[in-house]
Design a protein around this motif. Structure first.
Motif, PDB file in Angstrom:
ATOM      1  N   LYS A  66      13.406  17.445  -6.040  1.00 27.31           N
ATOM      2  CA  LYS A  66      14.332  18.123  -6.949  1.00 27.31           C
ATOM      3  C   LYS A  66      14.905  19.360  -6.256  1.00 27.31           C
ATOM      4  N   ALA A  67      14.074  20.027  -5.480  1.00 19.69           N
ATOM      5  CA  ALA A  67      14.539  21.198  -4.732  1.00 19.69           C
ATOM      6  C   ALA A  67      15.677  20.816  -3.790  1.00 19.69           C
ATOM      7  N   SER A  70      18.857  20.610  -5.748  1.00 19.65           N
ATOM      8  CA  SER A  70      19.253  21.783  -6.533  1.00 19.65           C
ATOM      9  C   SER A  70      20.353  22.535  -5.810  1.00 19.65           C
ATOM     10  N   LYS A  72      21.249  25.936  -6.610  1.00 24.14           N
ATOM     11  CA  LYS A  72      20.937  27.354  -6.477  1.00 24.14           C
ATOM     12  C   LYS A  72      19.775  27.541  -5.508  1.00 24.14           C
ATOM     13  N   ARG A  73      19.929  28.492  -4.633  1.00 25.62           N
ATOM     14  CA  ARG A  73      18.890  28.764  -3.625  1.00 25.62           C
ATOM     15  C   ARG A  73      17.555  29.104  -4.283  1.00 25.62           C
ATOM     16  N   GLY A  74      17.604  29.913  -5.341  1.00 21.92           N
ATOM     17  CA  GLY A  74      16.383  30.299  -6.041  1.00 21.92           C
ATOM     18  C   GLY A  74      15.663  29.102  -6.640  1.00 21.92           C
ATOM     19  N   ASP A  75      16.428  28.149  -7.169  1.00 19.69           N
ATOM     20  CA  ASP A  75      15.830  26.928  -7.722  1.00 19.69           C
ATOM     21  C   ASP A  75      15.201  26.091  -6.611  1.00 19.69           C
ATOM     22  N   LYS A  76      15.894  26.003  -5.483  1.00 20.00           N
ATOM     23  CA  LYS A  76      15.368  25.241  -4.355  1.00 20.00           C
ATOM     24  C   LYS A  76      13.996  25.770  -3.943  1.00 20.00           C
ATOM     25  N   SER A  78      11.922  27.747  -5.679  1.00 16.14           N
ATOM     26  CA  SER A  78      10.955  27.646  -6.765  1.00 16.14           C
ATOM     27  C   SER A  78      10.392  26.233  -6.906  1.00 16.14           C
ATOM     28  N   PHE A  79      11.276  25.231  -6.941  1.00 12.29           N
ATOM     29  CA  PHE A  79      10.810  23.848  -7.075  1.00 12.29           C
ATOM     30  C   PHE A  79       9.969  23.428  -5.877  1.00 12.29           C
ATOM     31  N   GLN A  82       6.479  25.071  -6.055  1.00 12.77           N
ATOM     32  CA  GLN A  82       5.660  24.428  -7.091  1.00 12.77           C
ATOM     33  C   GLN A  82       5.129  23.081  -6.602  1.00 12.77           C
TER      34      GLN A  82
END
Length: 156
Positions: A66-67, A70, A72-76, A78-79, A82
């Motif tokens: 999912k990263a 994604s 957005k860099r922040g989402d990349k 974060s995912f 995790q």
């Protein structure tokens, strides 16, 4: 009568829970498209991943994929973090599980080098080579051999 109510309740409770065969099948094609990744993530979320290291690692793998899709860099970040945490936690729980090693190897060998998640590639590759013949489940052995035959890591 109580038995019937409990049985029907269990039937509906487990109706949304994916089995390992379905998860493995979706895993094979998850990286091919954003839609496949989303389906893989959706199914792995519905598993009992909190209580099963293998399912937890597959869910972690889904998060890392999912990263990659994604925007957005922040989402990349974060995912991916995790997902990595779930994979590593699963391996800490069961370090001799060949399927967990395969999952980590698949993620590490496809992760961008800048993420710096590649240190166990050789270790996991060698573990799979050394232990594939010890796998007693024919379906799991075929599944892992399929991964090994298509992974660029084993071309070297």
């Amino acid at each position: 009568m109580k038995f019937l109510v409990v049985f029907i309740g269990l039937l509906f409770t487990n109706a949304n829970v994916a089995d390992i065969a379905e998860v493995r099948e979706l895993y094979r094609y998850a990286k091919d498209s954003k839609e496949n990744t989303e389906k893989f993530l959706e199914i792995t979320e519905k598993t009992n991943y909190q209580n099963d290291p293998v399912l937890s690692a597959y869910y972690g793998c889904a998060l890392t994929l999912k990263a990659s899709f994604s925007e957005k860099r922040g989402d990349k970040i974060s995912f991916f973090k995790q997902g990595k945490k779930l994979i590593e936690s699963s391996i800490e729980t069961d370090p001799n599980n060949i399927e967990l090693r395969m999952i980590r190897l698949s993620v590490q060998s496809n992760a961008p080098r800048i993420i710096r998640y590649y240190k166990e590639i050789d270790e996991d590759k060698n573990y799979l080579i050394k232990n594939i013949d010890k796998v007693t489940s024919l379906k799991l052995k075929e599944f892992i051999k399929g991964f090994m035959s298509t992974s660029k890591v084993f071309e070297k």
